[in-house]
Design an enzyme around this catalytic site. Structure first.
Site, PDB file in Angstrom:
ATOM      1  N   HIS A 256     -16.383  77.523  14.501  1.00 44.54           N
ATOM      2  CA  HIS A 256     -15.669  78.402  14.902  1.00 44.54           C
ATOM      3  C   HIS A 256     -16.691  79.622  15.731  1.00 44.54           C
ATOM      4  O   HIS A 256     -16.716  80.577  15.181  1.00 44.54           O
ATOM      5  CB  HIS A 256     -14.454  79.098  14.454  1.00 44.54           C
TER       6      HIS A 256
ATOM      7  N   GLU B 104     -16.819  80.924  18.370  1.00 46.08           N
ATOM      8  CA  GLU B 104     -16.544  82.282  19.250  1.00 46.08           C
ATOM      9  C   GLU B 104     -16.057  83.090  18.000  1.00 46.08           C
ATOM     10  O   GLU B 104     -16.428  84.648  18.675  1.00 46.08           O
ATOM     11  CB  GLU B 104     -14.956  81.714  19.606  1.00 46.08           C
TER      12      GLU B 104
ATOM     13  N   CYS C 114     -13.180  73.321  16.916  1.00 46.02           N
ATOM     14  CA  CYS C 114     -11.767  72.459  16.270  1.00 46.02           C
ATOM     15  C   CYS C 114     -11.372  71.747  16.476  1.00 46.02           C
ATOM     16  O   CYS C 114     -11.433  70.709  17.024  1.00 46.02           O
ATOM     17  CB  CYS C 114     -11.901  73.677  15.525  1.00 46.02           C
TER      18      CYS C 114
END
Length: 234
Positions: A208, A210, A104
């Site tokens: 994202h 994660e 990001c």
């Protein structure tokens, strides 16, 4: 021995270190050892020398002054000390050919570190009809599709030319300088991923992964797995 992965962090309103736990969990799950780097750290060369890999995380906007532009009226909160540290770390790590993964804001920082620029506010700067890049769903859910460039590392990790990603941004990569190349775009043309053609593992994504790992997204799992594998060889 597990590779040591530096995770950049944000600052809250009181100047305290702030970083979402998803980043550390993703590094641990992929086999790395995470260490949080407070914004504004000095001794960049020494930190760079001790790290096996660097994860540039998400967060607030990048100061346009660092890529030679005046701020748009829609630019949000800035953290000049974070910009300075992350740009210096990214340059040091890539000069040493150590693995770097940008997520990001980190995707945007990596681009700027190589001399690229950003769209400061895509909804006023881009003429195309844009998809929703700041989703209303929880970040663990994908909300729009992207197209992946063939023969890229990302294509190998995904095993397909199209995947669904989450999206939480209003700025985006604009001009890209070598050795970075674009490896994925959204359906509206917004640049979603970059990788270096001259480094073992220097990559970045606008979404994202994660967070998507919490739902066992295979592309996200592969991305972190290969990041940690490359860091093990640093």
């Amino acid at each position: 021995m597990k590779p040591l992965i530096g995770i950049t962090s944000d600052l809250d309103q009181n100047g305290e270190t702030l970083v979402q736990s998803n980043y550390s969990r993703a590094i641990l799950r992929a086999g790395g050892l995470p260490v949080v780097l407070p914004a504004g750290l000095e001794d960049i060369d020494e930190i760079c020398g001790r790290l096996d890999g660097l994860l540039l995380t998400g967060g607030e906007d990048v100061n346009p002054l660092v890529y030679g532009e005046e701020p748009h009226q829609e630019v949000g909160k800035l953290s000049p000390e974070r910009d300075e540290m992350e740009l210096a770390l990214a340059k040091c790590m890539t000069e040493k050919d150590k693995p770097v993964l940008g997520i990001c804001r980190g995707h945007q920082v990596l681009n700027v570190s190589f001399g690229g620029t950003l769209h400061q506010h895509i909804y006023s700067e881009l003429s195309a009809e844009l998809v929703q890049h700041k989703q209303q769903a929880d970040r663990e859910f994908a909300t729009h599709s992207i197209d992946i460039i063939d023969d890229s590392k990302l294509a190998g990790f995904a095993g397909t030319s199209e995947i669904q990603v989450n999206s939480l941004h209003h700025q985006a990569v604009n001009e890209v300088e070598a050795p970075l190349v674009v490896t994925a775009v959204a359906k509206d043309g917004v640049i979603e991923a970059l990788e270096s053609t001259e480094h073992r593992f220097v990559m970045s994504v606008q979404w994202h992964p994660e967070a998507l790992m919490n739902r066992d997204d295979p592309t996200s799992l592969n991305l972190f797995k290969h990041f940690i594998e490359a860091s093990s060889q640093a």
